[in-house]
Write an enzyme that holds these catalytic residues in place. Sequence first.
Site, PDB file in Angstrom:
ATOM      1  N   ASP A   1       0.910  -1.013   0.055  1.00 14.67           N
ATOM      2  CA  ASP A   1      -0.024  -0.133  -0.114  1.00 14.67           C
ATOM      3  C   ASP A   1       0.790   1.418   0.037  1.00 14.67           C
ATOM      4  O   ASP A   1       1.801   1.257   0.801  1.00 14.67           O
ATOM      5  CB  ASP A   1      -0.969   0.020   1.333  1.00 14.67           C
ATOM      6  CG  ASP A   1      -1.943   1.280   1.217  1.00 14.67           C
ATOM      7  OD1 ASP A   1      -2.858   1.216   0.564  1.00 14.67           O
ATOM      8  OD2 ASP A   1      -1.676   2.221   2.078  1.00 14.67           O
ATOM      9  N   ILE A   2       0.710   2.111  -0.883  1.00 13.75           N
ATOM     10  CA  ILE A   2       1.434   3.562  -0.833  1.00 13.75           C
ATOM     11  C   ILE A   2       0.937   4.244   0.248  1.00 13.75           C
ATOM     12  O   ILE A   2      -0.155   4.643   0.160  1.00 13.75           O
ATOM     13  CB  ILE A   2       1.145   4.153  -2.457  1.00 13.75           C
ATOM     14  CG1 ILE A   2       1.471   3.277  -3.573  1.00 13.75           C
ATOM     15  CG2 ILE A   2       1.913   5.580  -2.148  1.00 13.75           C
ATOM     16  CD1 ILE A   2       1.451   3.968  -4.870  1.00 13.75           C
TER      17      ILE A   2
ATOM     18  N   ASN B   1      -2.682  12.758  -3.638  1.00  8.66           N
ATOM     19  CA  ASN B   1      -3.693  13.469  -4.687  1.00  8.66           C
ATOM     20  C   ASN B   1      -4.078  14.620  -4.224  1.00  8.66           C
ATOM     21  O   ASN B   1      -4.382  15.456  -5.190  1.00  8.66           O
ATOM     22  CB  ASN B   1      -4.881  12.309  -4.562  1.00  8.66           C
ATOM     23  CG  ASN B   1      -4.746  11.310  -5.613  1.00  8.66           C
ATOM     24  OD1 ASN B   1      -4.131  11.495  -6.514  1.00  8.66           O
ATOM     25  ND2 ASN B   1      -5.467  10.044  -5.467  1.00  8.66           N
TER      26      ASN B   1
ATOM     27  N   ASP C   1      -2.307  10.029 -10.798  1.00 10.72           N
ATOM     28  CA  ASP C   1      -2.068   8.677 -11.769  1.00 10.72           C
ATOM     29  C   ASP C   1      -0.652   8.610 -12.125  1.00 10.72           C
ATOM     30  O   ASP C   1      -0.184   7.133 -12.399  1.00 10.72           O
ATOM     31  CB  ASP C   1      -3.105   9.201 -13.035  1.00 10.72           C
ATOM     32  CG  ASP C   1      -4.423   8.948 -12.591  1.00 10.72           C
ATOM     33  OD1 ASP C   1      -4.755   8.570 -11.617  1.00 10.72           O
ATOM     34  OD2 ASP C   1      -5.335   9.515 -13.440  1.00 10.72           O
TER      35      ASP C   1
ATOM     36  N   GLU D   1      -4.705   2.401  -4.511  1.00 12.33           N
ATOM     37  CA  GLU D   1      -3.367   2.406  -4.137  1.00 12.33           C
ATOM     38  C   GLU D   1      -2.612   1.077  -3.594  1.00 12.33           C
ATOM     39  O   GLU D   1      -1.570   1.123  -3.201  1.00 12.33           O
ATOM     40  CB  GLU D   1      -2.872   3.681  -3.322  1.00 12.33           C
ATOM     41  CG  GLU D   1      -3.313   3.886  -2.116  1.00 12.33           C
ATOM     42  CD  GLU D   1      -4.553   4.282  -1.823  1.00 12.33           C
ATOM     43  OE1 GLU D   1      -5.015   4.681  -0.617  1.00 12.33           O
ATOM     44  OE2 GLU D   1      -5.369   4.295  -2.682  1.00 12.33           O
TER      45      GLU D   1
END
Length: 512
Positions: A389-390, A397, A406, A432
């Site tokens: 997971d980022i 964002n 993106d 993500e």
Amino acid sequence: MPNVRSGQAPAMPGKEGGKAAVPQAASAVESRRRAEANLSMDGDRFRQLAENIREVFFIHSAETGAMEYISPAYDEVWGRPGSGLYERPSAWLDSVHDEDRERVAGILANSIDGLPTEMEYRIVRPDGSIRWIHARSFPVRDDAGRCVRVVGIADDVTAWVEKERALREATAQLDRALRASREHAREQEALAEFLDLLQACQTMDEVYGVVAGSMPTLLGAEKGALGLTQPSRNLVEIVSEWGGELATRRTFEPHDCWGLRRGKANCIKDLRSPTRCPHVASDPPYGYLCIPLAAQGETIGILYVESPPVPQGVEPDEHGKALCRKATALGERMSLALANVRLREALRAQSIRDPLTGLFNRRYLEESLDREIRRAIRHNDQLAVLMIDIDRFKGFNDTFGHEGGDAALRAFGTFLAEHTRGQDVACRYGGEEFAIVLCGADSAAVATRAELMIRDLKQLDLRHAGRTLGPITVSIGGAVYPGYESGADLLRAADEALYRAKVQGRDRFVMA
């Protein structure tokens, strides 16, 4: 003594004997007259027959070689007066065709020697026309068995010879047509098998192998290649080739091919032709062909073929035209098959690939995980899953917008693809979140891979629209099979480990 020379019987002495001799003498004279009359009549009949048949009848002396008789039909058949043969009997040989004269003279010598003969030869008439003659001769022998004359008959058989020749030509044409039909049937069978193989291909890589293996047989050309237009439409790339070193470049622009420019076959025999394609860098010894491949209104590539040597006995122009027709027909049929396989591959990619990152999607992950677990059970092997997971992606964002987000996801997808082995499966799980299936990895190997990934990710330089997006970090949870009932259990365990990693402060790896 009886008068033997007179042919009269001797008279008996006495009156009665003298009277009896008179009737006998008269009878002999009458018989002679009758015989002479018959001979004269037979001669007239012979001449009537000889002079009214269409065949040439001849008699010549075996002893002197003189022509004793030649029928008037000679004038009609030879186109020359037969009277000249009485002065020079061999004059008829002057009319015999040069290619037949020696053979005819040899057979004629056999007839003079008293052998029956039969021959067929050509004569050339004064107007230059050629007539075919069928001649037979028979010896006439005296009481001692010597050949005294030769009698023969010669018939003009030109009409029969021409009919036989026409029949032979018709038979030969029929035979050629039958051979061509059989060859065409074999070609169609091979083409049908080839197209069936293409349709059965699941990927374009399989298509390339089928094309390289089938083309030499289908076209009779040892060297060639398949080039496909790239999605950008500005480049053609050779994707399959056969026969060794080729004269064409491996990549070129579409306008470098006259076949693609014109939308039809470009068959080059003379390499000095103004329509020689610029992508053909060296000189193919027998020329080449460029066949454009198009389907559903879209140009998908070219079929490039280097012409083979012309077989012995075949006209070069006809050979070149036949090869061009065959290659064009083949290109038309394979174009649709290629387009179908390419479409199926695209649809399959859409169904199993994430369009943003290019990684596999969640559906493919779940299918692959079940398959890999079954394989691990068969081989008594291990299997691991990493859930990734980022960290704090929502804030990312918010700062850089969705386009920046993106761009970060795409860059991270490329990073994962570069940091996984060929047998591993890297997927975008959702949002993500990402997952990797590691085949044959134990706990130690999983931990090492995760720590290296966390370290290397910090070196990733993210940029978008001229802006530096800054470094990103990830949290990773891992789980190793066996030890779980199913793939879903394995994923759930890795996901729980990921949650613990985030709770413990993120930017770290936790094993389930």
